[in-house]
Each structure stands twice: as structure tokens, then as C-alpha cells.
Design a protein around this motif. Sequence first.
Motif, PDB file in Angstrom:
ATOM      1  N   SER C  81       0.827  -1.208   0.000  1.00 27.51           N
ATOM      2  CA  SER C  81       0.000   0.000   0.000  1.00 27.51           C
ATOM      3  C   SER C  81       0.860   1.256   0.000  1.00 27.51           C
ATOM      4  CB  SER C  81      -0.939  -0.005   1.205  1.00 27.51           C
ATOM      5  OG  SER C  81      -0.188   0.010   2.399  1.00 27.51           O
ATOM      6  N   TRP C  82       0.193   2.375  -0.149  1.00 23.68           N
ATOM      7  CA  TRP C  82       0.887   3.644  -0.401  1.00 23.68           C
ATOM      8  C   TRP C  82       0.695   4.640   0.733  1.00 23.68           C
ATOM      9  CZ3 TRP C  82       0.096   0.052  -3.837  1.00 23.68           C
ATOM     10  CH2 TRP C  82       1.099  -0.149  -4.774  1.00 23.68           C
ATOM     11  N   ASP C  83       1.750   5.382   0.990  1.00 26.78           N
ATOM     12  CA  ASP C  83       1.727   6.386   2.047  1.00 26.78           C
ATOM     13  C   ASP C  83       2.160   7.733   1.486  1.00 26.78           C
ATOM     14  OD1 ASP C  83       1.376   4.586   4.546  1.00 26.78           O
ATOM     15  OD2 ASP C  83       2.979   3.620   3.411  1.00 26.78           O
ATOM     16  N   ARG C  84       1.781   8.764   2.204  1.00 29.25           N
ATOM     17  CA  ARG C  84       2.248  10.101   1.853  1.00 29.25           C
ATOM     18  C   ARG C  84       3.394  10.478   2.783  1.00 29.25           C
ATOM     19  NH1 ARG C  84      -3.213  13.777   1.195  1.00 29.25           N
ATOM     20  NH2 ARG C  84      -4.216  12.549  -0.443  1.00 29.25           N
ATOM     21  N   SER C  86       5.680  13.693   3.777  1.00 31.05           N
ATOM     22  CA  SER C  86       5.634  15.147   3.614  1.00 31.05           C
ATOM     23  C   SER C  86       7.006  15.777   3.692  1.00 31.05           C
ATOM     24  CB  SER C  86       4.772  15.765   4.716  1.00 31.05           C
ATOM     25  OG  SER C  86       3.441  15.341   4.554  1.00 31.05           O
ATOM     26  N   TYR C  96       4.090  16.592  -0.834  1.00 28.07           N
ATOM     27  CA  TYR C  96       4.259  15.265  -0.250  1.00 28.07           C
ATOM     28  C   TYR C  96       4.556  14.321  -1.397  1.00 28.07           C
ATOM     29  CZ  TYR C  96      -0.667  14.253  -1.551  1.00 28.07           C
ATOM     30  OH  TYR C  96      -1.849  14.082  -2.227  1.00 28.07           O
ATOM     31  N   GLN C  97       5.272  13.269  -1.041  1.00 30.85           N
ATOM     32  CA  GLN C  97       5.631  12.276  -2.045  1.00 30.85           C
ATOM     33  C   GLN C  97       4.818  11.017  -1.768  1.00 30.85           C
ATOM     34  OE1 GLN C  97       9.402  10.444  -1.366  1.00 30.85           O
ATOM     35  NE2 GLN C  97       9.761   9.998  -3.518  1.00 30.85           N
ATOM     36  N   GLU C 281      11.008  14.738  10.070  1.00 32.37           N
ATOM     37  CA  GLU C 281       9.622  14.628  10.504  1.00 32.37           C
ATOM     38  C   GLU C 281       8.741  14.569   9.256  1.00 32.37           C
ATOM     39  OE1 GLU C 281       7.199  13.648  12.521  1.00 32.37           O
ATOM     40  OE2 GLU C 281       7.975  14.841  14.184  1.00 32.37           O
ATOM     41  N   ARG C 283       5.933  12.921   8.651  1.00 29.94           N
ATOM     42  CA  ARG C 283       4.488  12.821   8.870  1.00 29.94           C
ATOM     43  C   ARG C 283       3.831  11.822   7.905  1.00 29.94           C
ATOM     44  NH1 ARG C 283       4.004  18.433   7.477  1.00 29.94           N
ATOM     45  NH2 ARG C 283       6.230  18.222   7.166  1.00 29.94           N
ATOM     46  N   CYS C 284       4.430  10.660   7.800  1.00 27.51           N
ATOM     47  CA  CYS C 284       3.897   9.631   6.903  1.00 27.51           C
ATOM     48  C   CYS C 284       2.527   9.171   7.374  1.00 27.51           C
ATOM     49  CB  CYS C 284       4.828   8.409   6.911  1.00 27.51           C
ATOM     50  SG  CYS C 284       6.183   8.583   5.781  1.00 27.51           S
ATOM     51  N   PHE C 285       1.620   9.014   6.444  1.00 25.70           N
ATOM     52  CA  PHE C 285       0.337   8.370   6.778  1.00 25.70           C
ATOM     53  C   PHE C 285      -0.224   7.738   5.519  1.00 25.70           C
ATOM     54  CE2 PHE C 285      -3.171  11.139   5.226  1.00 25.70           C
ATOM     55  CZ  PHE C 285      -2.449  12.228   4.763  1.00 25.70           C
ATOM     56  N   PRO C 286      -1.138   6.790   5.676  1.00 30.81           N
ATOM     57  CA  PRO C 286      -1.643   6.061   4.498  1.00 30.81           C
ATOM     58  C   PRO C 286      -2.322   7.009   3.520  1.00 30.81           C
ATOM     59  CG  PRO C 286      -2.330   5.008   6.556  1.00 30.81           C
ATOM     60  CD  PRO C 286      -1.724   6.315   6.932  1.00 30.81           C
ATOM     61  N   ASP C 287      -1.976   6.917   2.247  1.00 33.98           N
ATOM     62  CA  ASP C 287      -2.608   7.781   1.253  1.00 33.98           C
ATOM     63  C   ASP C 287      -4.049   7.320   1.033  1.00 33.98           C
ATOM     64  OD1 ASP C 287      -3.531   9.163  -0.984  1.00 33.98           O
ATOM     65  OD2 ASP C 287      -1.488   9.415  -1.727  1.00 33.98           O
ATOM     66  N   PRO C 288      -5.011   8.184   1.395  1.00 36.11           N
ATOM     67  CA  PRO C 288      -6.409   7.755   1.275  1.00 36.11           C
ATOM     68  C   PRO C 288      -6.892   7.653  -0.172  1.00 36.11           C
ATOM     69  CG  PRO C 288      -6.276  10.023   2.086  1.00 36.11           C
ATOM     70  CD  PRO C 288      -4.876   9.529   1.977  1.00 36.11           C
ATOM     71  N   ASP C 289      -6.119   8.194  -1.097  1.00 35.68           N
ATOM     72  CA  ASP C 289      -6.565   8.195  -2.497  1.00 35.68           C
ATOM     73  C   ASP C 289      -6.253   6.897  -3.227  1.00 35.68           C
ATOM     74  OD1 ASP C 289      -7.539  10.776  -2.339  1.00 35.68           O
ATOM     75  OD2 ASP C 289      -5.630  11.678  -2.903  1.00 35.68           O
TER      76      ASP C 289
END
Lengths: 498, 104, 495
Positions: C81-84, C86, C96-97, C281, C283-289
Motif C-alpha cells: 500500500s501507499w503512504d504520503r 511530507s 508530499y511524495q 519529521e 508525517r507519513c500516513f496512508p494515502d487515502p486516495d
Amino acid sequence: MSAIGDLSACEAAAAFARGDITARAAVDAIAARIERFQSRLNAYAATAVEDARERAEDLDRRRRRGEALGRLAGAVLAINDNFATARGVTACGSRMLAGYHAPYDAAAVARIVAAGGIIIGKTVMDEFAAGGTTETSAVGPARNPWDPSHTPGGAAGGGACAVAARLCHGGYGSDTDGSIRLPAAFCGITGLKPTYGRVSRYGLAACGSSLEQIGPFARDARDAALLLSAIAGHDPRDATSAPLPPPDCLVPPANLPRGLRIGFPRAGCERSCEPAVLASADDACAAFRALGARIAPLAMPLLEHAAACLRVIAAAEAASNLARLDGAHFGHRTAEKAPPGGDETEFLCAASRREGFGAEIKRRILLGTLVLSSGRYESCYAKALRVRRLIKEELERAFESCDLVLLPAAPAAPFKLGEKIADPAALLRLHVFTAGANLAGVPALSFPAGFAGGLPLGVQLLAPPFGEGLLLQAGHAFQQATDWHLRAPPGVAGEEDA
Amino acid sequence: MSVAELLTPAQVEAAARLARLLLNEGEAAAFAAQLAPILARVQALDELDTSNVAPLARLSPLANVLRPDEARPSLGADLALREAPDAAGGFFRVPRVLGEGGGA
Amino acid sequence: MTLPPAPKARLIVGLEIHVQLRTATKLFCGCAVRFGAPPNSLTCPVCLGHPGALPVLNREALRCAAKTAMALGCRILPRTSWDRKSYWYPDLPKNYQISQNEFPVGLEGAVELPRADGSVKTVRIRRVHLEEDAGKSLHDAPDATLVDLNRAGTALLEIVTAPDIASPEEAGDLAREIRRIVRYLGVADADMQKGHMRLEPNVNCAVELDGAEARTPIVEIKNLNSFRALEAAVAFEFERQTAAYLADPAYTLERRGKESRGWDEAALATFVQRRKEEAHEYRCFPDPDLAPYEWIAGELDELARETPELPQARRRRLARELGIGQGDALLIAEDRATGDLFEAAVAAGACPQTLAKHFINLWTRLAKDAGTTIAGLKLDAGALAELARLQTDGAVSATAARLIAEAMARTRAAPRALAQRLGLTRLSDRTALLPLVKEAIAANPKAAAQYRAGGGKAAKSLGFLQGRVMRLSGGRADPAVAAALLREELGPQLG
């Protein structure tokens, strides 16, 4: 026949199809009403009357030639200011995007146009959908047509205001945290938040990506069905779009399905809302009972946590989604010069954002940044995601014993502009009943169910995922038995068009 | 912990730096005071036992949404740069960037 | 006076390698991937980061990533899965990548590197994941940075090794082996000049002094674009960090943590890069898109079936089946087509050892002169085999083979015909060689005398005279016949 401006979307489309009205006349009638009420209500952030006239004339020509036109042909519609359009400005209620022209049309916009809808303008919203009153809008708040000193609700309050005040035949908003359902309730109209994945989000300027959906503002459930049918359906450009055909609910049956079970968590509601609101929900239950439904008691203990849970997730997603507004590629760029010796690029970005964003969106960005930072990620962000699962499961359990769940749309009647804007915690409580549907991704229909002090109250029904057909059927049956939805704000209905 | 202790102005300032947001005079303290009650509501989530609950970040039950590796028309440089606050010679222009390079 | 004990320092290197995948379009949008297009012409709302635009994953990029991860021996996660991630940079339009943090495509693999002494060095692979590339910033203008987003959103594969690398050469060897692997797989061009492969070593040292071992800070050297730069930068850091620690015992990982340095190609030195306190820092989190991807039964098997034999397996097989040494095999199996050409020539009857010598000594140089690989010379396997056979059979000498090879690369004529045309067939006829032998002895009386005197220098002198005969014959003389004739003509040795 009613004045053209007073027609519902279904009526306008039918009248156009029969040849009773021209699209041009419809646009002129609506434009005249906007001209008359805009300064009092501030429903629209921008109008495109000339574009709408051209488009109407084109529709009229094509109808005369006997071409088959879409189901929305003849209806004059409003869209939220966060739908990307290749023509006109897409400002999202923000100074940051004042004058921003998107390089493309949102999927929903393209579908509205393909269905023959005439878009006459973009409606006022809270800045990047962050708010429940439209008071965070960079172009000033929209006003409640029932009493212009009151809020129409938010975030997409301008759209609800426009539909209630007959400044369009129907409209579309986006619902991240009740942004369609709250203003629908406050303005006395019908609003639908579809199932997550039902409508393409491609081209909807994203705020809470995992929460939001585009949905209709409508005069009644039938209109909501028509407006939804035009935009729903799979879109390969949105990876979260469900590969399902649009719901078949264009003309919902007027009766309730036999043995329909509606769950009502009355005790939980009572703790969180004003007595008048609870009374209207009780009345709605009574009306459904009279229509043959069974009202079942329901315990939803997590309800009171939904708004805070959602705020954390929405803020995190908004902080990330709005990072692209940095003054480098589009949008506002500061004219200020960096202090000597400072990092100019960083200053350009940080100063552009200081100037471009309003206080509430700044608070959301800061909150989102805080909860995603290493110090609070587990305790805030991950915690909210875990609670989100619990809330979704709580709703799923409810749907094991009930077909629909009934909740108030808002905990209070519409209030005065300025009354709560300085109290972020009070504003958060506004979303106590709407957050659950966004967190769980289920569809919810908000519709008028009473009045308090001359201002509308709304209730909402929630259905399991992709249950829009049942929702609209229940809403329609309710509206066949009640007349709340037929009432118009004083001084706006029944005006002559010419 | 009192509500005010949930968020200090210094923490707001640190978050503002991360979020590339210059604050106006007095905003750090104001935002801290306004966000603290929200964080208090968030802290109330601790009442709920989530020790065996997996985070739910995405709603869509969908998996495996892919697109074929086929080119589609791009916007072209003119349209890409149309909204740029500053552009020159087909490029976006920003003040000279210092420090470490971008790149992935 | 006694010198203080010399410090013992050990180099510790892990490598992050970014490889641009060879897909037709970007990772999350349909914009074409093309080098050298006008700036910002290959962009759309998605890769420009316009509000409302949404990413959709490129199927081919995912397949390439999985193939590579499998080739590196990684465990493929059943659900990826993919994360963002920042960070702020003007060539990263969304700021963000989209990357993979929690569930990468592959975890825990290994690469085997052949060493000069015939042994094998294993470097563990920590993870393989997909991410989008940033655009390009040009810093040429005096007062502004110019941003081109054509590259923004291009599919990158990131390969992260464990800190198992112990020398600059190993770092280079690993990077080169990764390049061979992705090229064998056909997932990347890995053209260094075009920035298709970017290397970021994490370097520190374990310094042993007075019986105690200290670790220097881990230094990440950003964005190296060549193997040479990689080796030089790692070597430089080794020296620098060791010296820095010896000068200041506080220069340790515990005290200083991680640092970021750039590489100055002109000065051949690393330099400090300003890094903000919040740089880590993300701030990685799961990319909701983006929906996660779950591998479907059989899909990975299918990818495995599409995977060709990899360089190390081929080198092993060349050694086992054909007796090719490890060093030679490295060159022969450098790229897949060249390896295929070698094996086709063997199948066409070439002696593997002679052919290997030709690959190492003749064809590599000719390919380099032509700016291509051996396979890129587009010579027929049958022709290569024929040349090898001519030499093995004694019909041409090694020297003649080189001249024939050069002519083959120029004219594409058949080796046997070239040998005749150029008069390079071997002279083993005694009557034809005798005048040349006599001439060589007459022209080099000193060597002749040394031979006759016998002793230690005799063999060397004979060899020298043999070389003269070879030269006089234009490389055609049969060395054995020439030596025999020389002995006869020089007469008996003393002693």
C-alpha cells in the motif's frame, strides 16, 4: 404552473422536455432571482450567467432539432466552490485560490453537463470546507434564507441557501463532515451524502479525502434522486470510486418497503441535542411508524466520540492536501520579500500561506500537522483510526437489526451568525450526528422534519453502503406524508419571474 | 493534565514550522488556546479500548485499482504554467533554493 | 621513541538506490515519460498537484517493482500500500511524495557479489518499494530556481541495503550488480547519464582505539550519479570520518546522530549540507486516495516465469558448465544480450576458453570504442564462433585474431575470408619461416649470444627472438614452429 424559478429540478426538466419552458427562460428566471437576493443572502461566490445563457440556448436549439438530451436538461443548477471547472474560478472559499482557474473539469461537473444540466454559479462554502457555518468563507458567510441573521449551516451553506431560496433548481455540495446535511437541515431542504465511492471525487478539491463525497442539495427526495443519478457511477480516474452502476432510484416508490425497520438511538441523541431537535426526531419516528415502519431502539454509545474522531482524521488529511498551496505553482503568492539572510523559498511559501489561509483552516492545518507528528501520531492519529473502525463496526451492528438508522441532522436549530464562531469546541459539537456516516462511508439523507422558532430542523437517515435507493424511497414516502419540505422561506417563493 | 497543558504555544510554533505557516503576532498562543479543547475531546477517545483494533485509514473495500501503462495527452507547458505566479522560459520560477536538493 | 598504536578503522556502508523504471507513463498519471522534452510539457493536473486531481497506480510499474524485488530475493508482501511522505520542495508539487512506508512491495532479500578471489560477498536487501520522483530544479540563474515538472511523478524503485558493505569497491560492485539485475529484468534502462539511477550511501566507521570501538556519525551522501562518484565519495568519507574522530573523540554517532552531505565532483570531496531540524519529521500516513494492492493467486508465479536467468546465476552456470572463471564471467554476463551472444557462439562450436579470451581481450575493447556493448556490435554468434575456432585450430594466431576481429567490427565480413584477404593465415611452413628466423638472429646478435651462453637468461632470449619472428611475419608465424627453427639455427647451448 408555478413560476419557473419555483420549479423543482424534476419539474423544470419535465417542463423543458415537454416544451413548456425553454432553458433560456429558466436561466433568465433564476438569474433574475439571484440578482434580487444575492446581496441579502450571499449564496453565490461566483455566477456565470452569460455562460449559462449560451448553454441554455444551445440546449433549446438541440431540443428543437429533436435531439435526445440528458435527464437534467432544463434544470438550472449550482455547484460548490470546490468543484474544479475549466471555466471560471475555483476558489474553495479561500483567498489562497482567489482567481484560480483549474486546468480541468471535475468528473461530476462533466457528468452534470453531459446530463444537460446548466451550471449557473458556484456557491459559498467555508474555506476548504473547514467549518459548519460558512463564516470561514473568504467572501463572507452565506445567510439563512429563513432569517438572514442566522447561519445556513456549513460547510457548503451557500448551496443549501440557494436551493432553499429558489436561486437554482438544485445544487451540489461536498460532505466531509456533514457539509451537505447540516446546511440542508438548517435551510429546510433535502441533502444527500452518498456512499463513499458512489460519486467520483476526481476534481473535488480534496480536504478530507477518506471522508468526503459529492452529493445533491434538493427540494425533495425525488430531486435528490434525479440529481444523484446524473453524477453517480464508476470513474477510472478515482481509485476509490466503486465499480457499480448508478443507483436505480430516479422516481422512488412512494410507499415504504413492508416491515421496514428503523433504528433510533434516542438516549444517545437526547444527551447531545436540544429538546426541540429531539422532539422533531420523535415526530419523524411517529410519521414513519404511521407509514408502517417499525422503530427499534438502538444503543450507539460511540456516537458522542464521532466528531472528535473525525476531526483528527480530517485535519490530518487536510494538512496534507493543502500543502500543495505553497505559492510556487498556482494560487496566492506573497508580495513580501524575505528578511535578509533568510531562506527565500521557505519564506515565500510560509508567508503566502499566512496571507492566503484564514484562521480556521490554519487551525486545522496545525492540528493535522500535530497529530501526524511523531509525538502524537499514535495517541491521536492512529487512535482516531482505531476508533473509526469501532464506529464503523457499531453502525454495521446496527444494520444487522435495522434497515435504516434515524438521527437528528444537527444538535441544534440554526443559530445567529457570530454566535459560535469564537468557540471551536462548540462548533465541533455541531457535527456530533453527521460524523458517523463520513467515518463509516455510509450514505445519509438529511431532510426537513419540523421547525423551531420559525427556523427549520432536519433529521437524517443512514443506510448501509450503497443503500441510496432505500434512503431515497424512505425520504420520498416521508415527504408524501408530511409537508415540511414544501414550506418556503418567507418572501422568496411565489415571486413572478418577469 | 489540564486542558491548557494539552498544547503549548511553543508546540504550535513547531507545528507551524513543519506546516510552513508563518504565524501572526499572538497567534501561537491563541491557536494553542483554541485547539486545546479539541485535543481534550480527542484525549477522551482514550476511554475506548482499542488495543485489539486495527486502524481504519481507507474506507473503500476496493483493492487492486490499476491503470494500463498507456500514455494520455498531457496539458502542455502553456496550460501547466498558466496559473503560475511566476514563470520564465517554460519553467516555474521560485526564489533561489538553498540547502539540500530535492529529488526522491 | 614508540609510536602510539595505529587506530584500526572499519568502514560500514548501506546503500539506497533509486532506479527509474522503464514505463511508458508516470507512476500515477498517464503523462508520457520522455527524456529531453520541453520543460513542463509532460504534465497534467495529477503530476502538477492541482487541487482535486487523483492518482491511479500504473500496473506496469507495480509489476516491474515486484519482479525486481523477487530477483533480489525479497519476500513479497501479500498486500502492498501507499503512504504520503511530507516534505517541502518546489519540485515536489504536492509537497508530499507518494511512497511506500509501512507495506513496501518487498522486504528482506540479498544480493551476491562475486569477489576477485573467487569468493562471494552477500549484501542483505532491507526493502524494495515504489515511489514517485520529484521534478527537476535548475539553479543556473543567479536569482531564481527554475522548476521543470516533466520528471515529477515518474516511477522510481527504491532499493535499500543493510549496512553490509565494507569498502568503496564493494559499494561500487553492489551498485553495478543492481544495474545488471534491473537491466536483465528489462525493468529499467539504468542509464547513469540520464539520471536513471541515483545512489545514496549511508557511511560511517567503527574506529578501534586503545581497545575500545567507537562509531562515527552516519553520513548520508545525497544523489550520486555515477559508480565512480560513489566509490570516491565513500572512500573520502572513510578518511574524513576516521580523521575527524581521531581529532575529536566527540565525533560519534551517539553525540552527533545522522548527517547529510553533498558530493563535490570537482573537488572530489563531500561537503556539509544544511538540513533543517524538522527534516526527518515526514508525517507519513496512508494515502487515502490509493487502494492497497493484494496479489492475486498465481500472479507472482507468472511474474517469476517472465523473469530471465539473473547475472549471478548465469555466472555460476558459465563456471560450472563451461569452466569460465569468475572474473571473465563478470564481463561476459555484463548484460543479458552479451551473455546470450556468448552462449550462442559456444553452441555454434566455439571453444569456451578461447571465446572468453576474445570477449575479454578483443570484443570488450571494440565495443567500448564503438560506445556500445559486445552484443551492441551486432555481430553474428556464428562469426564469433568461427573466429574462435580459427584460433583454436591453429589456423590463425592470437595476434591475427585481434586484427581479424577489428576488421569484422568494421566490415562485418566472415573471419575466414578476412584471414585470407588480409593474409593472416598461420605460417607453419618451415621453408617459408626459415628466412625470417635467420633475419631475426642476424638483427639481434646480443640475444643470440645470450641464448648460446645458456643459463638463466637463455629462455628469455629465445622468447625475445620468437617475438621478433612473430613481428617479421606480421603475426602469422606459428610460435611453436618458429621456436623449433630458432633452436636449430642458434645451435647448441653451452653448459
